[in-house]
Design a protein around this motif. Structure first.
Motif, PDB file in Angstrom:
ATOM      1  N   ASN A 273      59.977  28.903  57.054  1.00 14.07           N
ATOM      2  CA  ASN A 273      60.647  29.945  56.527  1.00 14.07           C
ATOM      3  C   ASN A 273      61.905  30.140  57.414  1.00 14.07           C
ATOM      4  O   ASN A 273      62.893  30.531  56.819  1.00 14.07           O
ATOM      5  CB  ASN A 273      59.865  31.028  56.375  1.00 14.07           C
ATOM      6  CG  ASN A 273      60.193  32.089  55.575  1.00 14.07           C
ATOM      7  OD1 ASN A 273      60.280  31.857  54.378  1.00 14.07           O
ATOM      8  ND2 ASN A 273      60.367  33.471  55.968  1.00 14.07           N
TER       9      ASN A 273
ATOM     10  N   CYS B 149      49.155  36.742  44.215  1.00 19.88           N
ATOM     11  CA  CYS B 149      50.410  36.863  45.169  1.00 19.88           C
ATOM     12  C   CYS B 149      50.894  38.100  44.727  1.00 19.88           C
ATOM     13  O   CYS B 149      51.271  38.455  43.453  1.00 19.88           O
ATOM     14  CB  CYS B 149      51.393  35.670  44.891  1.00 19.88           C
ATOM     15  SG  CYS B 149      50.698  34.085  45.516  1.00 19.88           S
TER      16      CYS B 149
ATOM     17  N   THR C  48      53.769  38.568  46.845  1.00 16.97           N
ATOM     18  CA  THR C  48      55.337  38.091  47.138  1.00 16.97           C
ATOM     19  C   THR C  48      55.136  36.642  46.926  1.00 16.97           C
ATOM     20  O   THR C  48      53.822  36.057  46.990  1.00 16.97           O
ATOM     21  CB  THR C  48      55.954  38.537  48.117  1.00 16.97           C
ATOM     22  OG1 THR C  48      55.201  37.936  49.366  1.00 16.97           O
ATOM     23  CG2 THR C  48      56.034  40.104  48.387  1.00 16.97           C
TER      24      THR C  48
ATOM     25  N   GLY D 132      56.442  32.892  48.476  1.00 17.52           N
ATOM     26  CA  GLY D 132      57.645  32.372  49.243  1.00 17.52           C
ATOM     27  C   GLY D 132      57.241  30.887  49.777  1.00 17.52           C
ATOM     28  O   GLY D 132      56.160  30.222  49.078  1.00 17.52           O
TER      29      GLY D 132
ATOM     30  N   THR E   5      53.188  33.033  53.160  1.00 22.53           N
ATOM     31  CA  THR E   5      52.848  33.817  52.167  1.00 22.53           C
ATOM     32  C   THR E   5      51.184  34.142  51.885  1.00 22.53           C
ATOM     33  O   THR E   5      50.781  33.394  51.326  1.00 22.53           O
ATOM     34  CB  THR E   5      53.519  33.298  50.702  1.00 22.53           C
ATOM     35  OG1 THR E   5      54.821  32.986  50.861  1.00 22.53           O
ATOM     36  CG2 THR E   5      53.377  34.125  49.472  1.00 22.53           C
TER      37      THR E   5
ATOM     38  N   ARG F 191      54.848  43.298  51.290  1.00 20.08           N
ATOM     39  CA  ARG F 191      55.438  42.482  52.487  1.00 20.08           C
ATOM     40  C   ARG F 191      54.333  42.382  53.618  1.00 20.08           C
ATOM     41  O   ARG F 191      54.265  41.728  54.628  1.00 20.08           O
ATOM     42  CB  ARG F 191      56.648  42.662  53.115  1.00 20.08           C
ATOM     43  CG  ARG F 191      57.722  42.003  51.922  1.00 20.08           C
ATOM     44  CD  ARG F 191      59.125  42.046  52.678  1.00 20.08           C
ATOM     45  NE  ARG F 191      59.288  40.846  53.419  1.00 20.08           N
ATOM     46  CZ  ARG F 191      59.761  39.736  53.088  1.00 20.08           C
ATOM     47  NH1 ARG F 191      59.981  39.205  51.985  1.00 20.08           N
ATOM     48  NH2 ARG F 191      59.648  38.651  54.275  1.00 20.08           N
TER      49      ARG F 191
ATOM     50  N   ARG G  20      52.722  39.062  54.710  1.00 26.49           N
ATOM     51  CA  ARG G  20      53.926  37.975  54.872  1.00 26.49           C
ATOM     52  C   ARG G  20      53.906  37.729  56.356  1.00 26.49           C
ATOM     53  O   ARG G  20      54.020  38.562  57.206  1.00 26.49           O
ATOM     54  CB  ARG G  20      55.099  38.388  54.506  1.00 26.49           C
ATOM     55  CG  ARG G  20      55.463  38.317  52.951  1.00 26.49           C
ATOM     56  CD  ARG G  20      55.556  37.196  52.357  1.00 26.49           C
ATOM     57  NE  ARG G  20      56.528  36.199  52.725  1.00 26.49           N
ATOM     58  CZ  ARG G  20      57.514  35.620  52.147  1.00 26.49           C
ATOM     59  NH1 ARG G  20      57.873  36.367  51.014  1.00 26.49           N
ATOM     60  NH2 ARG G  20      58.534  35.015  52.525  1.00 26.49           N
TER      61      ARG G  20
END
Length: 302
Positions: free
Chosen positions: A111, A246, A248, A250, A255, A280, A283
């Motif tokens: 990331n 999910c 979000t 990513g 994620t 988030r 995350r």
């Protein structure tokens, strides 16, 4: 189900106005696309902004190589439907040529490596504005952003030196080598996004809806079991199948997924409305430090 259409229409109008301002003020804009709901919303708004013409700028996806397969399949279908040009910046290619160094260990993620690839891709394409789907309600660092967010010649962001945007008058003037990140949906909330997507009947990746997947827990976050994550022995033993979705989307290594039975967009809206944790909150990349997101944004992150 019907929602507050006046509120959603006001948000839509504001975002379309910002998108059109970008098209009028900049020579080579690009729309950053991750495959998540916010970037899908951005594509939908851009299609509305310029209809019946096609979107007048390309889409840019920074591919970590560790994406959910569903994300890439959906991305390609959407690009074809929109008739848009897609540019892909590859983290794997950057690793192969020595631009970035891959992290090692149990918490390794690609990331962070996206930043260098994004900056290189923007420079190669000579893009002077990059539209993103960031929203102020997502995270405290993103709450500091303006619609037009200036970046210096190194792609860096200075949160203490931002331009005023009184009466939605945007100043896109810049020096050679500088560029802007632009966030047309800054004032939307997660709930706004879902209600609008429901009202507009926008197609979404299956990842957002409840499905069975093998997962394991790390530091209070459920991660999807995959070949990209090095698991500790106790994590390997704790892998189990659960019904998740999910919030979000990513890189798979950071994620988090959520326990959920939400099978429809109406179910998701009810779930989001009752949630006590931000999207988030799952995350892992935001939990490396208290200022993880702001530090990355200063270096050129989305």
């Amino acid at each position: 189900m019907s929602y507050n259409l006046n509120h959603l229409k006001e948000l839509e109008s504001e975002s379309i106005y910002v998108i059109r301002e970008v098209a009028s003020q900049f020579e080579r804009p690009v729309l950053m696309f991750s495959g998540g709901k916010d970037s899908i919303l951005m594509v939908h708004l851009a299609m509305k902004a310029f209809y019946p013409a096609k979107i007048p700028f390309p889409l840019l996806h920074i591919d970590t190589g560790h994406n959910f397969s569903e994300t890439l399949e959906f991305r390609d279908r959407l690009v074809e439907k929109a008739g848009a040009k897609l540019i892909v910046g590859s983290v794997q290619a950057a690793i192969d040529k020595g631009l970035v160094v891959e992290e090692k260990g149990y918490n390794a993620s690609r990331n962070y490596l996206q930043t260098a690839v994004l900056l290189e891709t923007l420079e190669q394409g000579k893009f002077d504005a990059a539209l993103g789907g960031g929203r102020r309600d997502e995270e405290k660092a993103r709450a500091k952003e303006r619609f037009f967010s200036h970046r210096d010649e190194f792609g860096q962001w200075d949160p203490k030196n931002q331009r005023p945007e009184l009466w939605n008058i945007f100043n896109g003037k810049k020096h050679f080598g500088e560029h802007f990140r632009v966030f047309p949906i800054s004032n939307w909330t997660e709930l706004d996004v879902w209600m609008y997507l429901a009202e507009e009947q926008v197609e979404l990746p299956s990842l957002y809806f409840a499905h069975k997947r093998k997962v394991f827990e790390r530091d209070g976050i459920l991660l999807a079991d995959c070949e990209y994550i090095a698991k500790r022995p106790e994590e390997e033993a704790a892998v189990k199948e659960m019904t998740v979705r999910c919030r979000t989307i990513g890189d798979m290594t950071c994620t988090g997924v959520w326990r959920s039975e939400a099978a429809t967009i109406e179910d998701i809206i009810q779930e989001v409305a009752a949630a006590r944790q931000t999207e988030r909150g799952g995350r892992a990349d935001d939990k490396r430090s208290e200022t993880a997101m702001e530090d990355r944004k200063k270096q050129g992150y989305f």
